[in-house]
Motif scaffolding. Structure first.
Motif, PDB file in Angstrom:
ATOM      1  N   GLN A 292     -13.137   2.787  -1.959  1.00 45.75           N
ATOM      2  CA  GLN A 292     -12.455   2.364  -0.279  1.00 45.75           C
ATOM      3  C   GLN A 292     -12.056   4.248   0.123  1.00 45.75           C
ATOM      4  N   ALA A 294      -8.702   6.268   1.386  1.00 44.85           N
ATOM      5  CA  ALA A 294      -6.828   5.273   1.339  1.00 44.85           C
ATOM      6  C   ALA A 294      -5.940   4.972   1.745  1.00 44.85           C
ATOM      7  N   ASN A 297      -6.750   0.532   1.014  1.00 42.46           N
ATOM      8  CA  ASN A 297      -7.100   0.081   0.072  1.00 42.46           C
ATOM      9  C   ASN A 297      -6.969  -0.669  -1.072  1.00 42.46           C
ATOM     10  N   VAL A 300      -7.658  -1.291  -4.024  1.00 46.41           N
ATOM     11  CA  VAL A 300      -7.662  -1.098  -5.260  1.00 46.41           C
ATOM     12  C   VAL A 300      -5.937  -1.065  -6.001  1.00 46.41           C
ATOM     13  N   ARG A 301      -5.604  -1.391  -4.722  1.00 46.81           N
ATOM     14  CA  ARG A 301      -4.179  -1.984  -5.068  1.00 46.81           C
ATOM     15  C   ARG A 301      -3.809  -3.544  -5.713  1.00 46.81           C
ATOM     16  N   THR A 318      -7.964   4.174   8.941  1.00 39.25           N
ATOM     17  CA  THR A 318      -9.056   5.367   8.356  1.00 39.25           C
ATOM     18  C   THR A 318      -9.743   5.950   9.643  1.00 39.25           C
ATOM     19  N   CYS A 345     -12.445   0.842  -9.082  1.00 39.85           N
ATOM     20  CA  CYS A 345     -12.158   0.946  -7.864  1.00 39.85           C
ATOM     21  C   CYS A 345     -11.627   1.981  -7.821  1.00 39.85           C
ATOM     22  N   GLU A 346     -11.972   2.757  -6.805  1.00 40.43           N
ATOM     23  CA  GLU A 346     -11.495   4.381  -6.728  1.00 40.43           C
ATOM     24  C   GLU A 346     -10.692   4.061  -5.318  1.00 40.43           C
ATOM     25  N   GLN A 347     -10.384   5.244  -4.872  1.00 40.69           N
ATOM     26  CA  GLN A 347     -10.044   5.185  -3.040  1.00 40.69           C
ATOM     27  C   GLN A 347     -10.188   6.786  -3.003  1.00 40.69           C
TER      28      GLN A 347
END
Ligand code: F0G
Length: 450
Positions: A292, A294, A297, A300-301, A318, A345-347
């Protein structure tokens, strides 16, 4: 009952039911909001008959291959070619198709060097008829909308869904209603919806506000909802994974990496991977990872701070406007498939997105900003040791480069971040050069670049 038509001719038969993802309740019909009548959660499509008459993997593979040689429209669709694993239709003339799917799988040699992962591929869904992966889901959902007798179809969108829905509504002789956040979608996508003849409303809210309003609308009016809450959309989007595995000769890659917005696509790809394993089309599951922006996100959260138990919504911001979503509808489905496949899962930051987009562009391929999060995310996953240099990795590029020319031009002119951000990316920028129309001026420029 024949579950699957093994012959090249005719339409595969996969009778289906709706299943609630929370309480597991089964039903033969779904309401207009596509939510469980008992607990209100999302529905998915399930094929109970597969258990008894499991389609045979070798038969399926050869039927799918055989259809490539057919001139029938339903076989020329890269989605309906896999119709044995889609909800059954009675008659192939019911299908609304723009010959979607059949998208290329590209090697990415330069990005492979940058990331240190030699076996790196891009599955380019931007090569679909309206320029995004949405077409794979839309052909199925629009077909079922018309089959159910609807005159109006509608969606909330960050742009690509609206472009796709407008096109399929037009092809299917239905009216389309589009709700988009004012000022937050690219002109290219908006122009597609207009040209395909949808009634297009720019609402003074964000995507999440548009989707809330659409949900209220479909509960009150005979308008068929074509967002990815609609489980028929996700069935169509599964075919990306079937086609990818076919392109890899049924050797499963180690990783598939997708951008995450409303989280329908990751859910669909994950469902396809699990179904392929159930049907012995693959024996090993690739890890499906979601990346996602940042600034948007929520997943992610949700995974980090709430262990995937409850959604943490975020105010989304974004420049990758396609994934500017703070309250993703399909978060539970996505969390489930990430867990089932062991994905991450990353940002990634705005600068990382812009850099990755330019790097994919420099391959002669290009994509829209939201798609570039995949490469930016891969760099992080390699640095964390989650992806090994020996792994085979597939990035899902979701949209075409031409979907957001403003982003690209601002980037190359060095007008995107101001100061340090743009300086750091200087080597990737190719600004247009204004010259007098003289041979001398062009020759001097050529020498500068030699
Ligand atoms: N990439 C692109 C190019 C998109 O348009 C979208 C979503 C995504 C990724 C994220 O996919 O929502 O399934 O997680 N676009 C939607 C739209 C929301 O309205 O066009 P997702």
């Amino acid at each position: 009952m024949a579950v699957v038509s093994s012959s090249v001719e005719g339409v595969g038969q996969s009778s289906f039911r709706f299943r609630c993802i929370a309480c597991g309740g089964l039903s033969d019909a779904a309401g207009q909001d596509f939510r469980c009548g008992k607990c209100g959660d999302l529905l998915e499509i399930t094929y109970p008959a597969w258990k008894e008459t499991q389609p045979d993997a070798a038969t399926l593979r050869s039927a799918w291959k055989g259809r490539k040689l057919s001139s029938k429209p339903v076989d020329q669709s890269g989605v309906w070619r896999f119709r044995d694993l889609l909800p059954a239709i009675e008659d192939e003339n019911q299908v609304i198709s723009l010959r979607e799917g059949s998208t290329p799988l590209y090697e990415l040699p330069q990005c492979a060097r940058i990331t240190g992962v030699p076996r790196l591929f891009a599955k380019h869904q931007g090569m679909n008829p309206t320029g995004s992966f949405k077409d794979a889901g839309m052909t199925v959902a629009a077909t079922f909308a018309r089959r159910a007798g609807f005159r109006w179809v509608a969606c909330a969108s960050t742009g690509n869904t609206s472009a796709s829905m407008a096109a399929y509504a037009a092809r299917g002789g239905m009216r389309g209603l589009v709700l988009v956040p004012e000022g937050k979608i690219s002109w290219s996508k908006l122009s597609q919806a207009l040209d395909y003849g949808a009634v297009t409303c720019q609402l003074r809210t964000d995507f999440d506000g548009c989707l809330r309003l659409l949900q209220d609308l479909v509960r009150q009016s005979p308008v068929y909802q074509l967002n990815s809450i609609n489980p028929f959309r996700l069935e169509g989007q599964k075919t990306l994974a079937f086609e990818l595995l076919e392109q890899l000769d049924w050797n499963a890659p180690d990783h598939i990496i997708v951008p995450g917005g409303n989280l329908g696509n990751s859910s669909a790809i994950g469902k396809a991977l699990l179904e392929m394993r159930e049907l012995s089309l693959i024996t090993r599951l690739p890890k499906l990872s979601v990346i996602q922006a940042a600034g948007a996100n929520a997943l992610v959260r949700t995974l980090r701070e709430a262990a995937g138990k409850r959604l943490i919504s975020v105010p989304a911001e974004t420049r990758a406007t396609a994934i500017r979503i703070g309250n993703p509808a399909s978060w539970k489905k996505a969390a489930h498939v990430l867990e089932a496949t062991g994905g991450a899962c990353e940002q990634v930051s705005e600068v990382e997105i812009a850099q990755a987009k330019a790097e994919i562009g420099a391959e002669g391929i290009g994509c829209e900003p939201a798609s570039a999060v995949t490469l930016a995310g891969l760099k992080k996953l390699v640095a964390q040791g989650f992806v090994n240099p020996t792994d085979t990795v597939v990035l899902v590029l979701t949209g075409h480069l031409l979907k957001d020319p403003d982003f690209t031009i601002e980037f190359h002119r060095g007008q995107m971040f101001g100061g340090d951000g743009d300086t750091a990316l200087e080597g990737l920028r190719h600004a247009p050069i204004l010259l007098d129309a003289s041979l001398d001026a062009v020759m001097r420029t050529l020498e500068q670049f030699n």
